[in-house]
Design an enzyme around this catalytic site. Structure first.
Site, PDB file in Angstrom:
ATOM      1  CB  THR A 198      79.764  24.051  72.799  1.00  0.00           C
ATOM      2  OG1 THR A 198      80.632  23.153  72.116  1.00  0.00           O
ATOM      3  CG2 THR A 198      78.426  23.371  72.992  1.00  0.00           C
TER       4      THR A 198
ATOM      5  NE  ARG B 207      75.944  15.453  71.629  1.00  0.00           N
ATOM      6  CZ  ARG B 207      76.859  16.205  72.221  1.00  0.00           C
ATOM      7  NH1 ARG B 207      77.036  17.451  71.837  1.00  0.00           N
ATOM      8  NH2 ARG B 207      77.602  15.728  73.184  1.00  0.00           N
ATOM      9  CB  VAL B 208      70.855  19.002  72.768  1.00  0.00           C
ATOM     10  CG1 VAL B 208      71.169  19.994  73.879  1.00  0.00           C
ATOM     11  CG2 VAL B 208      70.023  19.672  71.669  1.00  0.00           C
ATOM     12  N   GLY B 209      74.107  18.576  73.598  1.00  0.00           N
ATOM     13  CA  GLY B 209      75.035  18.113  74.629  1.00  0.00           C
ATOM     14  C   GLY B 209      74.724  18.697  75.997  1.00  0.00           C
ATOM     15  CG  ASP B 210      78.075  19.116  78.565  1.00  0.00           C
ATOM     16  OD1 ASP B 210      78.309  19.033  77.332  1.00  0.00           O
ATOM     17  OD2 ASP B 210      78.908  19.547  79.382  1.00  0.00           O
TER      18      ASP B 210
ATOM     19  CB  SER C  58      85.202  23.579  69.347  1.00  0.00           C
ATOM     20  OG  SER C  58      86.008  24.559  69.961  1.00  0.00           O
TER      21      SER C  58
ATOM     22  CB  THR D 168      84.979  21.416  78.363  1.00  0.00           C
ATOM     23  OG1 THR D 168      85.225  21.234  76.961  1.00  0.00           O
ATOM     24  CG2 THR D 168      86.245  21.129  79.133  1.00  0.00           C
ATOM     25  N   GLY D 169      83.937  18.631  77.311  1.00  0.00           N
ATOM     26  CA  GLY D 169      84.204  17.235  76.980  1.00  0.00           C
ATOM     27  C   GLY D 169      82.945  16.521  76.532  1.00  0.00           C
TER      28      GLY D 169
ATOM     29  CB  THR E 256      82.507  23.535  75.566  1.00  0.00           C
ATOM     30  OG1 THR E 256      81.709  22.605  74.874  1.00  0.00           O
ATOM     31  CG2 THR E 256      81.657  24.572  76.248  1.00  0.00           C
TER      32      THR E 256
ATOM     33  N   GLY F  28      79.645  15.481  76.343  1.00  0.00           N
ATOM     34  CA  GLY F  28      78.469  16.008  77.030  1.00  0.00           C
ATOM     35  C   GLY F  28      77.569  14.938  77.608  1.00  0.00           C
TER      36      GLY F  28
HETATM   37  N1  ASP Z   1      80.513  19.380  75.990  1.00  0.00           N
HETATM   38  C1  ASP Z   1      80.305  19.669  74.614  1.00  0.00           C
HETATM   39  C2  ASP Z   1      79.271  18.758  74.052  1.00  0.00           C
HETATM   40  O1  ASP Z   1      79.219  17.613  74.442  1.00  0.00           O
HETATM   41  C3  ASP Z   1      81.530  19.556  73.776  1.00  0.00           C
HETATM   42  C4  ASP Z   1      82.817  19.937  74.430  1.00  0.00           C
HETATM   43  O2  ASP Z   1      82.893  20.514  75.460  1.00  0.00           O
HETATM   44  O3  ASP Z   1      83.852  19.647  73.924  1.00  0.00           O
HETATM   45  O4  ASP Z   1      78.554  19.180  73.198  1.00  0.00           O
END
Ligand code: ASP
Length: 332
Positions: free
Chosen positions: A210, A220-223, A90, A243-244, A192, A246
């Protein structure tokens, strides 16, 4: 709210409670007997990280913190361990790819002077956190993305590396066979590493890195590379990391909110709980909407909380090292 173990009070009451609470965890009395400390003493250095991979990352960070190094160096070196671990699917090398088979990385870093740097949608570079630090230190910008970030990394001496390991390639091919090419969010496809720390001088820093949500749409770009979403540090107040999913964290300015809540008097634990409540209140459909926050304030008090069960954090301090299961709002 549910809890597998009542660790949270430690973040709110200071060192005496922290150490006593840690001792109490062994005899499992802490659920019924939250400990009340009479004074609050600054705890430093201290480092906390998201998930199990935080244990090894904290070890590397601790090498630096315990020798009077800076929180900034500690968080960078700490998360590099996870980035370079091919078994971790991950983050960094060995990260699961997007739905087209590309491993694309997001990372950011922030120091005690509110300097920050980030990279998004970066490919073929094993340690995006160090590229993010270069963006912070060697450019007038905060974020570089895609090819520009890659070219910048090469200019700075980073080497091109194939990040798609055989194991992750196989997982992707299996996913392709079953998924009908539809990105999905579930508890297995993200994790992450976020790390926040205070050094001996009392300065805070944080890092977040991450490979993002597995099998995401290409581009795609996350948080995680977004300052204020995946990570936020304010040296007067504290630091937070997410985390989680995004998208949910970006939508609620997650980490910035946690720090602002602490500014307005919340403990790190209370701040994480309120940020989770915000996530819940802003989403009608919470299916698989796992988000976890970690927070640390200037005194070294800390907390964590998540929407669903299963989130945990690694904590390292002079007197102890432990994994803590976060409290949460919902069972899967
Ligand atoms: N937050 C990250 C994302 O959305 C993934 C993760 O933390 O599990 O890219």
């Amino acid at each position: 709210m549910k809890s597998r173990r009542e660790f949270i009070k430690i973040g709110a009451v200071g060192t005496a409670a922290l150490l006593t609470q840690t001792a109490c965890a062994a005899d499992d009395k802490s659920e019924d007997n939250p400990i009340i400390a009479t004074e609050t003493i600054a705890i430093k250095p201290i480092v906390l990280s998201t998930w199990n991979h935080g244990i090894d990352a904290n070890k590397a960070a601790w090498e630096i913190l315990s020798k009077n190094g800076t929180a900034l160096d500690a968080v960078e070196q700490g998360v590099r361990v996870t980035e370079s671990d091919p078994e971790n699917q991950s983050v960094g090398l060995g990260g699961l790819p997007d739905r087209d088979g590309y491993v694309t990385l997001d990372a950011c870093i922030m120091d005690h002077n509110s300097n920050c740097g980030a990279v998004a949608y970066l490919q073929d570079i094993e340690n995006p956190i160090s590229v993010a630090r270069k963006v912070m230190e060697d450019t007038p910008h905060v974020m570089l993305a895609g090819d520009g970030a890659f070219e910048f990394a090469l200019e700075k001496g980073f080497t091109k590396t194939n990040l798609l390991t055989e194991k992750s390639k196989e997982a992707w091919l299996n996913w392709l066979a079953e998924s009908e090419y539809e990105p999905q969010i579930n508890s297995e496809n993200h994790d992450t590493i976020g790390m926040i720390a205070i050094d001996e001088s009392g300065n805070l820093a944080g890092a977040c890195t991450t490979s993002g949500m597995a099998y995401k749409l290409h581009g795609r770009v996350g948080d995680s590379p977004i300052i204020g979403a995946g990570l936020f540090v304010d040296n007067e107040i504290g630091a937070a990391c997410a985390t989680g999913v995004g998208e949910a964290v970006i939508r609620t300015a997650g980490s910035a909110i946690v720090v602002e809540l602490m500014r307005h008097g919340k403990t790190p634990q209370e701040a994480c709980e309120e940020a989770v409540a915000r996530i819940i209140s802003k989403h009608k459909d919470l299916t698989n909407m796992q988000v976890g926050f970690i927070a640390l304030n200037k005194k070294g008090e800390y907390g964590c909380h998540s929407v669903y069960a299963g989130f945990n954090i690694a904590v390292r301090h002079t007197d102890f090292e432990e994994m803590v299961d976060a409290q949460y709002e919902m069972e899967w």
